[in-house]
Write an enzyme that holds these catalytic residues in place. Structure first.
Site, PDB file in Angstrom:
ATOM      1  N   SER A  81       0.826  -1.202   0.000  1.00  0.00           N
ATOM      2  CA  SER A  81       0.000   0.000   0.000  1.00  0.00           C
ATOM      3  C   SER A  81       0.855   1.245   0.000  1.00  0.00           C
ATOM      4  CB  SER A  81      -0.906   0.015   1.237  1.00  0.00           C
ATOM      5  OG  SER A  81      -1.523   1.270   1.410  1.00  0.00           O
ATOM      6  N   LYS A  82       0.606   2.145  -0.930  1.00  0.00           N
ATOM      7  CA  LYS A  82       1.311   3.426  -0.938  1.00  0.00           C
ATOM      8  C   LYS A  82       0.951   4.234   0.306  1.00  0.00           C
ATOM      9  CE  LYS A  82       1.909   7.665  -3.483  1.00  0.00           C
ATOM     10  NZ  LYS A  82       1.308   8.593  -4.411  1.00  0.00           N
ATOM     11  N   ARG A  83      -0.288   4.041   0.776  1.00  0.00           N
ATOM     12  CA  ARG A  83      -0.727   4.768   1.969  1.00  0.00           C
ATOM     13  C   ARG A  83       0.160   4.444   3.156  1.00  0.00           C
ATOM     14  NH1 ARG A  83      -6.945   4.114   3.239  1.00  0.00           N
ATOM     15  NH2 ARG A  83      -6.938   5.209   1.249  1.00  0.00           N
TER      16      ARG A  83
END
Length: 560
Positions: free
Chosen positions: A240-242
């Site tokens: 996840s980039k988050r």
């Protein structure tokens, strides 16, 4: 041939498109997809430029430099999308849908449990073109849907034929806000920008028949498609980039070299055709030369090879730099990390939940390391320059390098002294210093006798202190330490399991005084950079701690 990076979510896609363009004499185009207004991030565009430039992926055309196929922001190409939406409406390949989002949700709920596919039911497809145009002209909210009646054949370079799963129905190509969807905007842009190959994530593989259907309806040839598997962790969970798993900025902040990061990404999901020798450490020229479109199928588990590649790329780079080049390249990153450590030590960290490996292992900054005069830095840059060229070739990342050199910068806390002294004294079976005694036998003949006498830290430190004090300030250097300190250490023996080792205990004692016996550079370079004042302060501190420790512990001489 033109390569294009379509999203910031997957840095690997940017690299693959860049390599394809450069390997074939094409152009690398940066196109910003900003049609989803609800997900627009204010500084995303600036960060995108910064991160790609840092990585060395320089584009030939893009929003900031222009080019023959601009504009390069989708939000500035709306008239082009609207033109082709009208074309599809006129040809009967699309229709206006006046159903509200609530209507569509209710429609889908009614289909649940019936065994039928949960698709849009085509309620507005039967509205006549004239009635549709009238309602739109009156301002009635609507989107535009594509009539997806005959799924075409689609093909991927690696996955082969891509069959439609039949779960799309008439999909939206123009939203109610008059912005196109990803599917439609990219088809139009790829055509007008003369894209010949599309490299994108495998999550878009199932969408390929829809895109081919749009190309066919518009009378255009479609590009070749090559899909790259999803990146997953060891548990098979999508990165996840988050959570900063895959965005370029997170790698930058960890101190990775651009070349190491690109090399690492290159080998994720790409199927190298090794020759007689396997060479996984590659620079940009190597990657361009070797690149091909044969990606591995399925999800890609992210491995730990990034550390191996970082070390090798760093070794190459550091060996090529002189001291000035090294400091210019790496000192800013080292200063940033020192600041984060010092902020944490003083309780003013931006993220109190995060912590560095040095938490609770350092004292205040040493006087020489403190900022000079009006400097707004966290430490004296002149002093840092002396520290960080001591082991220049050992540099890998800011955090590990600062950690190894931490006691150049911060004082050794008493807790570290006590813990390491306890462990060292428990480890040693017999600590002794050898002395020679001359005696006369009954006939008056002199006889040399070597004796071992027990040595405690408190017995050795005063002698060492006297030796160091005898060295003039102007002569405070490694050569003086070799001349005056080494002979003293070489007369000290450590006897472990019946074997004698010359000098070991003396040098261990010095490392304990200077750095609490923690790993780091050798003692003499430390003393030279710390300076006489700080070195003597540590000698006095160590003596005080050793005295207190010996009062509460009994040292027993165990003869070998």
């Amino acid at each position: 041939m033109i390569g294009v990076w379509e999203t910031l979510r997957r840095p690997g896609l940017a690299l693959y498109n860049y390599l394809l363009a450069k390997a074939t004499g094409g152009q690398f185009i940066l196109r910003l997809e900003d049609t989803d207004r609800s997900r627009t991030v204010l500084d995303a565009e600036v960060r995108l430029y910064e991160d790609l430039k840092w990585a060395g992926l320089h584009w030939d055309e893009g929003p900031d430099i222009g080019g023959p196929y601009g504009p390069y922001k989708q939000s500035e190409r709306l008239s082009l999308y609207h033109k082709h939406v009208e074309q599809l409406l006129e040809h009967g390949s699309a229709y206006r849908c006046f159903c509200s989002p609530e209507d569509v949700t209710a429609m889908q709920k009614n289909l649940l449990g019936t065994g039928r596919r949960v698709l849009y039911n085509g309620a507005c497809s039967h509205i006549s073109p004239s009635e549709s145009a009238r309602r739109a002209a009156s301002g009635e909210a609507h989107c535009v849907r594509f009539k997806y009646e005959y799924p075409p054949n689609a093909h991927d370079i690696n996955y082969g034929p891509v069959a439609d799963r039949g779960d799309w129905g008439d999909f939206i190509i123009l939203k109610q806000d008059r912005f196109p969807t990803y599917h439609f905007a990219n088809v139009v842009d790829d055509h007008y920008m003369k894209i010949t190959h599309v490299i994108r994530g495998a999550e878009w593989l199932i969408s390929t028949p829809r895109h081919v259907a749009l190309y066919n309806a518009l009378g255009w040839s479609h590009p070749l498609f090559a899909h790259v598997g999803l990146l997953v962790d060891a548990e098979g969970q999508k990165l996840s980039k988050r959570n900063h798993d895959i965005d370029i900025r997170s790698w930058r902040n960890k101190g990775y070299l651009p070349s190491a990061l690109l090399n690492f990404i290159m080998l994720l999901g790409w199927n190298p055709k090794w020759g007689k020798t396997k060479k996984d450490v590659m620079n940009m020229e190597d990657m361009i030369e070797k690149f091909h479109l044969k990606f591995t199928k399925g999800n890609i588990t992210v491995n730990g090879k990034d550390k191996h590649l970082q070390v090798n790329h760093m070794l190459r780079l550091v060996k090529s730099l002189d001291q000035d080049g090294f400091l210019q390249r790496f000192l800013p990153g080292l200063e940033d990390y020192i600041k984060s450590v010092e902020d944490e030590r003083l309780g003013r960290a931006a993220d109190p939940e995060a912590s560095t490996p040095m938490k609770d292992t350092i004292g205040p900054l040493v006087p020489l390391a403190r900022p000079r005069g009006d400097s707004d830095g966290v430490a004296s840059r002149d002093y840092l320059k002396k520290v960080f060229v001591v082991e220049q070739k050992a540099y890998k990342q800011p955090n590990t390098y600062v950690y190894r050199h931490r006691y150049f910068l911060w004082q050794v806390p008493e807790s570290t002294y006590l813990k390491s002294l306890q462990e060292e004294m428990e480890r040693l079976q017999y600590i002794c210093r050898r002395r020679t005694v001359v005696r006369n036998d009954a006939q008056g003949i002199p006889e040399e006798i070597k004796e071992d006498i027990p040595c405690r830290p408190t017995e050795l430190i005063p002698t060492l202190k006297d030796i160091l004090l005898s060295i003039d300030d102007a002569d405070w250097s490694r050569s003086s330490f070799e001349e005056h300190v080494s002979p003293f250490f070489n007369g000290i023996f450590e006897k472990v399991k019946g074997k004698e080792s010359i000098g070991v205990w003396g040098y261990s004692l010095l490392r304990w005084i200077l750095a609490g016996l923690q790993s780091g550079p050798t003692a003499f370079p430390m003393m030279e950079i710390l300076g006489k004042e700080e070195t003597m302060r540590r000698v006095d501190q160590a003596m005080d701690i050793a005295q207190r420790w010996e009062k509460s512990n009994v040292i027993t001489k165990i003869r070998g």
